[in-house]
Design a protein around this motif. Structure first.
Motif, PDB file in Angstrom:
ATOM      1  N   GLY A 122      21.157  46.256  30.459  1.00 32.35           N
ATOM      2  CA  GLY A 122      20.815  44.942  30.995  1.00 32.35           C
ATOM      3  C   GLY A 122      22.074  44.234  31.456  1.00 32.35           C
ATOM      4  N   PHE A 123      22.028  42.924  31.504  1.00 35.43           N
ATOM      5  CA  PHE A 123      23.166  42.136  31.980  1.00 35.43           C
ATOM      6  C   PHE A 123      24.329  42.224  30.995  1.00 35.43           C
ATOM      7  CE2 PHE A 123      25.340  37.921  31.932  1.00 35.43           C
ATOM      8  CZ  PHE A 123      25.950  38.013  33.175  1.00 35.43           C
ATOM      9  N   VAL A 124      25.518  42.553  31.512  1.00 31.86           N
ATOM     10  CA  VAL A 124      26.699  42.647  30.645  1.00 31.86           C
ATOM     11  C   VAL A 124      27.810  41.676  31.034  1.00 31.86           C
ATOM     12  CG1 VAL A 124      26.274  45.029  29.922  1.00 31.86           C
ATOM     13  CG2 VAL A 124      27.665  44.586  31.965  1.00 31.86           C
ATOM     14  N   GLY A 125      27.748  41.075  32.230  1.00 32.10           N
ATOM     15  CA  GLY A 125      28.801  40.140  32.612  1.00 32.10           C
ATOM     16  C   GLY A 125      28.966  40.004  34.109  1.00 32.10           C
ATOM     17  N   PHE A 126      30.147  39.580  34.530  1.00 31.08           N
ATOM     18  CA  PHE A 126      30.407  39.270  35.932  1.00 31.08           C
ATOM     19  C   PHE A 126      31.565  40.092  36.489  1.00 31.08           C
ATOM     20  CE2 PHE A 126      28.331  35.405  34.501  1.00 31.08           C
ATOM     21  CZ  PHE A 126      27.561  35.025  35.595  1.00 31.08           C
ATOM     22  N   SER A 127      31.449  40.471  37.748  1.00 33.82           N
ATOM     23  CA  SER A 127      32.634  40.808  38.518  1.00 33.82           C
ATOM     24  C   SER A 127      33.407  39.514  38.767  1.00 33.82           C
ATOM     25  CB  SER A 127      32.251  41.428  39.870  1.00 33.82           C
ATOM     26  OG  SER A 127      31.922  42.777  39.738  1.00 33.82           O
ATOM     27  N   TYR A 128      34.720  39.629  38.720  1.00 31.83           N
ATOM     28  CA  TYR A 128      35.561  38.427  38.756  1.00 31.83           C
ATOM     29  C   TYR A 128      36.776  38.740  39.614  1.00 31.83           C
ATOM     30  CZ  TYR A 128      38.117  34.374  36.841  1.00 31.83           C
ATOM     31  OH  TYR A 128      38.798  33.192  36.675  1.00 31.83           O
ATOM     32  N   ALA A 129      36.825  38.133  40.798  1.00 31.78           N
ATOM     33  CA  ALA A 129      37.919  38.403  41.737  1.00 31.78           C
ATOM     34  C   ALA A 129      39.181  37.669  41.301  1.00 31.78           C
ATOM     35  CB  ALA A 129      37.520  37.983  43.142  1.00 31.78           C
ATOM     36  N   ILE A 130      40.321  38.353  41.399  1.00 32.71           N
ATOM     37  CA  ILE A 130      41.577  37.799  40.904  1.00 32.71           C
ATOM     38  C   ILE A 130      42.624  37.611  42.007  1.00 32.71           C
ATOM     39  CG2 ILE A 130      41.249  38.604  38.546  1.00 32.71           C
ATOM     40  CD1 ILE A 130      43.057  41.008  39.217  1.00 32.71           C
ATOM     41  N   ASP A 131      42.207  37.668  43.270  1.00 35.60           N
ATOM     42  CA  ASP A 131      43.152  37.490  44.372  1.00 35.60           C
ATOM     43  C   ASP A 131      43.842  36.135  44.324  1.00 35.60           C
ATOM     44  OD1 ASP A 131      42.128  39.911  46.306  1.00 35.60           O
ATOM     45  OD2 ASP A 131      40.477  38.900  45.306  1.00 35.60           O
ATOM     46  N   ALA A 132      43.184  35.141  43.716  1.00 37.00           N
ATOM     47  CA  ALA A 132      43.764  33.795  43.636  1.00 37.00           C
ATOM     48  C   ALA A 132      44.821  33.678  42.546  1.00 37.00           C
ATOM     49  CB  ALA A 132      42.666  32.765  43.393  1.00 37.00           C
ATOM     50  N   CYS A 133      45.022  34.763  41.763  1.00 38.85           N
ATOM     51  CA  CYS A 133      46.012  34.724  40.670  1.00 38.85           C
ATOM     52  C   CYS A 133      45.785  33.497  39.783  1.00 38.85           C
ATOM     53  CB  CYS A 133      47.435  34.741  41.213  1.00 38.85           C
ATOM     54  SG  CYS A 133      47.915  36.304  41.973  1.00 38.85           S
ATOM     55  N   ASN A 162      26.126  34.447  28.022  1.00 39.48           N
ATOM     56  CA  ASN A 162      26.061  35.535  27.052  1.00 39.48           C
ATOM     57  C   ASN A 162      26.657  36.828  27.619  1.00 39.48           C
ATOM     58  OD1 ASN A 162      25.485  36.344  24.429  1.00 39.48           O
ATOM     59  ND2 ASN A 162      23.466  37.138  24.962  1.00 39.48           N
ATOM     60  N   GLY A 163      27.620  36.696  28.522  1.00 36.89           N
ATOM     61  CA  GLY A 163      28.286  37.863  29.063  1.00 36.89           C
ATOM     62  C   GLY A 163      29.184  38.512  28.021  1.00 36.89           C
ATOM     63  N   ARG A 164      29.342  39.821  28.141  1.00 33.89           N
ATOM     64  CA  ARG A 164      30.204  40.561  27.218  1.00 33.89           C
ATOM     65  C   ARG A 164      31.478  41.063  27.887  1.00 33.89           C
ATOM     66  NH1 ARG A 164      25.457  44.400  25.087  1.00 33.89           N
ATOM     67  NH2 ARG A 164      24.541  43.710  27.054  1.00 33.89           N
ATOM     68  N   TYR A 165      31.445  41.140  29.225  1.00 34.28           N
ATOM     69  CA  TYR A 165      32.578  41.707  29.960  1.00 34.28           C
ATOM     70  C   TYR A 165      32.838  40.933  31.243  1.00 34.28           C
ATOM     71  CZ  TYR A 165      32.000  45.855  27.020  1.00 34.28           C
ATOM     72  OH  TYR A 165      31.905  46.703  25.953  1.00 34.28           O
ATOM     73  N   VAL A 166      34.076  41.044  31.714  1.00 27.64           N
ATOM     74  CA  VAL A 166      34.390  40.749  33.101  1.00 27.64           C
ATOM     75  C   VAL A 166      34.903  42.039  33.724  1.00 27.64           C
ATOM     76  CG1 VAL A 166      34.834  38.283  32.883  1.00 27.64           C
ATOM     77  CG2 VAL A 166      36.691  39.893  32.470  1.00 27.64           C
ATOM     78  N   ARG A 167      34.483  42.274  34.936  1.00 28.85           N
ATOM     79  CA  ARG A 167      34.958  43.421  35.702  1.00 28.85           C
ATOM     80  C   ARG A 167      35.867  42.864  36.791  1.00 28.85           C
ATOM     81  NH1 ARG A 167      33.524  44.946  41.479  1.00 28.85           N
ATOM     82  NH2 ARG A 167      34.583  46.942  41.669  1.00 28.85           N
ATOM     83  N   LEU A 168      37.164  43.167  36.698  1.00 35.97           N
ATOM     84  CA  LEU A 168      38.119  42.614  37.649  1.00 35.97           C
ATOM     85  C   LEU A 168      37.931  43.235  39.024  1.00 35.97           C
ATOM     86  CD1 LEU A 168      41.379  42.378  35.521  1.00 35.97           C
ATOM     87  CD2 LEU A 168      39.488  40.739  35.725  1.00 35.97           C
TER      88      LEU A 168
END
Length: 302
Positions: free
Chosen positions: A21-32, A50-56
């Motif tokens: 099921g839902f585990v978290g968000f993709s999270y863009a890091i270009d903005a540092c 209730n996210g468990r992870y971020v995917r960079l």
């Protein structure tokens, strides 16, 4: 997280069959992002969704940036899928990114308790960043280098990226520890509405299941845009980028929780791509003003 850093990661992570099921968000890091932003948004992901992870996603080459990610994730109680970003300029910058990441993994005592997976590229096959067997060799070498840390290594890729390689790149599939699959049905030539996209999703999932050698599957770059842009353009005029379809797509995934739980290899966990439109216009759960586009409370278990 515990008050003190444990001595060993043995038994630290949940069993993979509990991550569906839902585990978290993709999270863009270009903005540092600075450490304050990382802490605030990671806590939002953990406590409000209730996210468990971020995917960079993307890259930040600022010195010690991954230390900031690790420390913010530790404070928020999140795991991280780190990323070695190839980019689109055919440069060798990925090599320094890999070295800096490995250095942080060994030198920051919290890093191995936060970093669940390393993605060796995002769509490296589709973008022809590296030939499949060469990429497999790089993955084996990285796995050997970080073996004491117990961190999985994979690539983040579309089913089509594997399919365009001879035989589906079986040596690369053998090298990776988990499958990070991209699911972007908006771009399919057979696309219509998000709510009718399940056959497209299942087609790619079935390929990963059939060729994935029983490995755990995550859907990482996974979503439907709310706005058409120069790079977010459909290949079928019936596929429309709007908020109604973005919401419908995630509602569709949430409705398939029991199916995701049942998939061999430990089930399917999915990320929402992305956290905010500030990271890429059209894909965020939040718009550019920091407001939720629609109610978002997907299930993490069923």
């Amino acid at each position: 997280m515990p008050a003190t850093v444990p001595s060993s990661p043995n038994g630290w992570w949940c069993p993979q069959n509990q991550e569906y099921g839902f585990v978290g968000f993709s999270y863009a890091i270009d903005a540092c992002q600075d450490i304050g932003t990382l802490k605030r948004e990671f806590k939002d992901i953990r406590y409000n969704f209730n996210g468990r992870y971020v995917r960079l996603y993307g890259a930040c080459d600022r010195s010690n940036f991954y230390d900031d990610v690790v420390n913010a994730a530790w404070e928020a109680g999140l795991g991280v899928q780190a990323l070695i970003w190839f980019g689109f300029d055919s440069s060798n910058a990925w090599q320094a990114r890999k070295d800096h990441l490995v250095s942080t993994l060994y030198n920051n005592p919290k890093a191995k308790f936060v970093t669940r997976v390393i993605q060796f590229g995002s769509e490296p096959l589709l973008d022809n960043a590296m030939e499949a067997n060469a990429l497999a060799s790089q993955i084996w070498a990285l796995k050997s280098k970080i073996a004491p840390l117990g961190i999985a290594v994979t690539i983040s890729e579309m089913a089509y990226g594997f399919q365009q390689e001879r035989g589906g790149a079986p040596e690369l599939m053998k090298a990776i520890d988990v499958i990070d699959g991209h699911m972007l049905p908006f771009f399919s030539y057979q696309a219509s509405t998000a709510s009718n996209s399940w056959p497209l999703i299942q087609n790619d999932l079935n390929w990963f299941i059939a060729h994935g050698q029983g490995k755990k599957i995550y859907l990482t770059e996974n979503g439907w845009p709310s706005q058409q842009t120069a790079i977010l353009r459909p290949n079928n005029p019936h596929a429309v980028a709007n908020t109604v379809n973005e919401e419908a797509y995630f509602n569709l995934l949430d409705s398939k929780c029991s199916y995701f739980k049942s998939v061999p290899g430990g089930g399917v966990g999915w990320f929402a791509h992305l956290y905010s439109d500030r990271q890429q216009l059209g894909y965020g759960i939040y718009n550019g003003n920091g407001q939720l586009k629609f109610p978002f409370k997907p299930r993490t278990s069923c």
